[in-house]
Design a protein around this motif. Structure first.
Motif, mmCIF file in Angstrom:
data_model
loop_
_atom_site.group_PDB
_atom_site.id
_atom_site.type_symbol
_atom_site.label_atom_id
_atom_site.label_comp_id
_atom_site.label_asym_id
_atom_site.label_seq_id
_atom_site.Cartn_x
_atom_site.Cartn_y
_atom_site.Cartn_z
ATOM 1 N N VAL A 9 -1.031 -0.300 -0.322
ATOM 2 C CA VAL A 9 -0.360 -0.441 -1.619
ATOM 3 C C VAL A 9 -1.148 -1.455 -2.441
ATOM 4 N N SER A 11 -0.881 -3.679 -5.653
ATOM 5 C CA SER A 11 0.150 -4.221 -6.536
ATOM 6 C C SER A 11 -0.504 -5.207 -7.500
ATOM 7 N N ASP A 16 5.520 -6.551 -7.494
ATOM 8 C CA ASP A 16 5.633 -5.168 -7.982
ATOM 9 C C ASP A 16 5.906 -4.178 -6.855
ATOM 10 N N PHE A 17 5.218 -4.373 -5.734
ATOM 11 C CA PHE A 17 5.392 -3.416 -4.627
ATOM 12 C C PHE A 17 6.801 -3.468 -4.047
ATOM 13 N N ARG A 20 9.317 -1.271 -6.154
ATOM 14 C CA ARG A 20 8.958 0.130 -6.416
ATOM 15 C C ARG A 20 8.503 0.910 -5.205
ATOM 16 N N VAL A 37 -0.406 -4.442 1.989
ATOM 17 C CA VAL A 37 -0.143 -4.628 0.567
ATOM 18 C C VAL A 37 -1.202 -5.581 0.020
ATOM 19 N N CYS A 39 -2.054 -7.671 -3.256
ATOM 20 C CA CYS A 39 -1.603 -8.137 -4.567
ATOM 21 C C CYS A 39 -2.815 -8.702 -5.289
ATOM 22 N N HIS A 116 -0.055 1.583 -9.172
ATOM 23 C CA HIS A 116 0.704 1.624 -10.428
ATOM 24 C C HIS A 116 0.381 2.912 -11.183
ATOM 25 N N HIS A 126 -0.472 -4.024 -15.426
ATOM 26 C CA HIS A 126 -0.234 -2.884 -14.540
ATOM 27 C C HIS A 126 -1.274 -1.769 -14.734
#
Ligand SMILES: [Zn+2]
Length: 240
Positions: A9, A11, A16-17, A20, A37, A39, A116, A126
């Motif tokens: 992911v 983010s 944000d992750f 969503r 994840v 970021c 995103h 984003h």
């Protein structure tokens, strides 16, 4: 989305992750898959509203809090948490930062990539994160199926996770994911993001609304919470 391999992911900001896609991450890790994840920034300046109400607050202190919160949220859904700390408002991805991001793709070799949506008229970072994630995917996979001068990975299936204001972002979900079995994990992840406490209610209700919509796709009343996604890459199937 049910593949129990590797999920990545990307983010833009620390949280944000969580709103969503943390349900999808929790489902994936509960099924035995691994999840990472990334970021790109902590959202320290533009998306840490509650922390900036505290007198004498500093950017460094906010980043520390956001790192702790993001790490805890990721752990709640069984994911590894990586923070590139590229800054926010504006988020800018340099050549060196892109190489770091590509390295994450090469190391984790994701089958599923969550990013995103390409557009967001209400957020400066984003769309930058979306474009960076797409570019890193292309740099990591090279040109389809032919040798390259650099290490490559098989093409991950790429999905956009649901934006805050989907219609304004041109977002049309085509995957509805029943996250009911892991919704307690998503609640725990959202609770970890104390610097944006005002968003937890919004996304709790969004999950319920999406569950009602999923009835039209055949979901039964046992489906209580849903996350949606939009495919950004065509799907390869053996048969329809
Ligand atoms: Zn954000």
């Amino acid at each position: 989305m049910t593949n129990a391999g590797s999920m990545l992911v990307v983010s833009a900001h620390a949280a944000d992750f969580v709103w969503r896609a943390s349900g999808a991450v929790a489902l994936h890790t509960a099924a035995g898959g691994t999840a990472t994840v990334v970021c790109l920034s902590y959202g320290e300046r533009g998306e840490s509203g509650d922390l900036w109400r505290e007198p004498g607050q500093t950017v460094e202190a906010v980043k520390e809090r956001r790192h702790a919160e993001g790490s805890k949220a990721a752990a709640e859904v069984g994911a590894e948490y990586l923070a590139l700390d590229l800054g926010d408002y504006p988020l800018e991805v340099s050549g060196e930062a892109m190489r770091r991001l590509v390295d994450v793709y090469l190391r984790t070799r994701p089958e599923v990539l969550l990013v995103h949506a390409a557009a967001d008229p209400f957020n400066p970072d984003h769309p930058v994160a979306s474009a960076a994630a797409v570019k890193a995917r292309l740099l990591a996979m090279g040109a389809g199926g032919v040798p390259a001068a650099f290490p490559t990975i098989p093409p991950p299936a790429m999905f956009a996770f649901e934006p805050h204001q989907p219609e304004q972002c041109g977002y049309k979900p085509d995957v509805y994911l029943d996250i009911t079995p892991v919704f307690d994990r998503k609640l725990a992840a959202m609770a970890a993001m104390t610097s944006q406490s005002y968003l937890a209610g919004h996304y709790r209700e969004r999950a319920v609304q999406r569950a009602y919509q999923s009835r039209y796709l055949g979901a039964g009343p046992e489906t209580a919470q849903v996350e949606t996604f939009q495919r950004m890459t065509p799907e390869l199937r053996d048969r329809l």
